[in-house]
Design an enzyme around this catalytic site. Sequence first.
Site, PDB file in Angstrom:
ATOM      1  N   SER A  96       0.845  -1.185   0.000  1.00  0.00           N
ATOM      2  CA  SER A  96       0.000   0.000   0.000  1.00  0.00           C
ATOM      3  C   SER A  96       0.887   1.244   0.000  1.00  0.00           C
ATOM      4  CB  SER A  96      -0.959  -0.037   1.190  1.00  0.00           C
ATOM      5  OG  SER A  96      -1.969   0.932   1.063  1.00  0.00           O
ATOM      6  N   HIS A 138      -7.806  -5.134  -1.414  1.00  0.00           N
ATOM      7  CA  HIS A 138      -6.599  -4.562  -0.820  1.00  0.00           C
ATOM      8  C   HIS A 138      -6.097  -5.442   0.325  1.00  0.00           C
ATOM      9  CE1 HIS A 138      -3.922  -1.120  -0.710  1.00  0.00           C
ATOM     10  NE2 HIS A 138      -4.012  -1.088   0.606  1.00  0.00           N
TER      11      HIS A 138
END
Length: 567
Positions: A421, A539
Amino acid sequence: MRREGDQQQPLLYVREGVRAGDRVLLDAAALSPDAATALDWWYPSPDGALLPYGLSEGGSEKSILRVKDVTNGRDRDDVIPWTRASSLEWLPDASSFCYTRYPEPASVPAGEENYHRRVFFHSLGTDWRSDPPVFPEGEGRPAEDWPGVSLSPDGRWLAVHVSRGWTRTDVYLRDRVGVGSFVTVVEGEDALVGVLARNDRLYLHTNLGAPRFRLLVADPRAPGRESWKELIPEGPDVLEGVAVVGSTILASWLKDASSRLTLHDLDGRRRCELPLPEIGSLAGITGEWDGEEAFFGFSSYTSPPAVYRIGLPGGTPVSMFLVDGKDRPADETGPAVLTGYGGFNVSLTPGFGRSLIQFLDAGGLWAVAHLRGGGEYGEDWRRAGMLGRKQNAFDDFVAAAEWLVRERHAAQGRLAIIGGSNGGLLMGAALTQRPELFRATVVQVPLLDMLRYHRFRIARLWIPEYGDPDDLEAFRWLHAYSPYHRVRDGTAYPAVLLTTGASDSRVDPMHARKMAARLQAASSSGRPVLLRVETRAGHVPGKPLAKVVDEWTDVWTFLFSELGMKP
């Protein structure tokens, strides 16, 4: 230079640079048959070539000043008696120094030998009896006054701090360029004041109006109280002392009878707290006035005295957790994996990682760096790594990687990095800015095209963190580090594994896909550039255990292969 042992049997060492070996410069105990010669104090010249030092016999503390040539170890002809607990400051050219001593006993009434301490100037090679007195000017000061000296690095400002007992300090300042008289900085206050003279500033460490001490600064051209400015205010802990090194103020605090160390800008703004090895005591924080490194002594109930070095390029230390197995070889041949995050006020604190067990058992080292932009050291630390200061986080990470190799925690060519991320952005910046540092890079669910990130998924929510590419100023700093735009054809990039989830609603998979294609076309190293796309996965949340296991199996297989490790 460092001292070993107690005051009765000290050894003084010298080292030619930080990483050179030590050699004994002086063994005071060997100077007398009963080993009762003590080394009381020493003050190296600015270039380290000369060393005034004080020796006394049999615990008397009646020091005699000598000057040693550090290169050949021999003493010069300069010998000055009556220098008990001398305070000494060199002139910049090392031709002379100001110092404190007592008068010859024959020149004062009987019983007064331990009083009337004064400040003198001594030029090398001259008879000490001809040294001109500097302070006090004239008579009238109490014989019990105890002066010490501080001289600015350019030799202009001479500050004399005069102690009266243990509760009062008077401070006087003289401009040596103007050859004027001393002017009063503070006098007659029932308070302690430590003084540090710099070329354009006079620092005052005092409990005046602050029982737990604070740090003030004054203009030496107008040093009266009306010009004082508070840099570090009084806090809940005792401000024990300060040192100014380059563009950094190092502050030593006493909290619950043990030391803490914080770093500040020259305007007093706190940067961070530097983690110490354990509960213990700091001593002797020092460094060159214009330098980029500082040193401090540390000891505790379980750790003998040791000297630590802080690198201050830009003035920011980076802390790390290092985790390894008990059987890891203690040499430079081992593999290591470094991770970091450096954003969104996220703190990387210790936690159990099941996927690490096999890596550690196979002799790997896991390193976790705490970078600006994270939350480990408060809001100032966090803001120092966001928006136009994002490069600071990348610099911190690279510094951590360089340190692991330099200190032989990781072998050259066996260091890998991993992050996801915002940490994936970090990996992209690291591999494009310093590709030669790393053998392999794992870039998970990353942001990599920082000029278009805000146009996909929910990424406009992150504009307060990174900046808006549609704004000209923000565009400039984003373009300067955007990993996708920093890839260069013909560069030998490390092996890269990019991972993403096809359903990622936070970071669009386009980042990983574009970067994989760009690196495959550009890299000249011949090492693999791989893209792993997990279907029906986003994610982080909602990923079933089987997919998690499959992904980490692929990640560790990649790292084991690139780092030459066997399960």
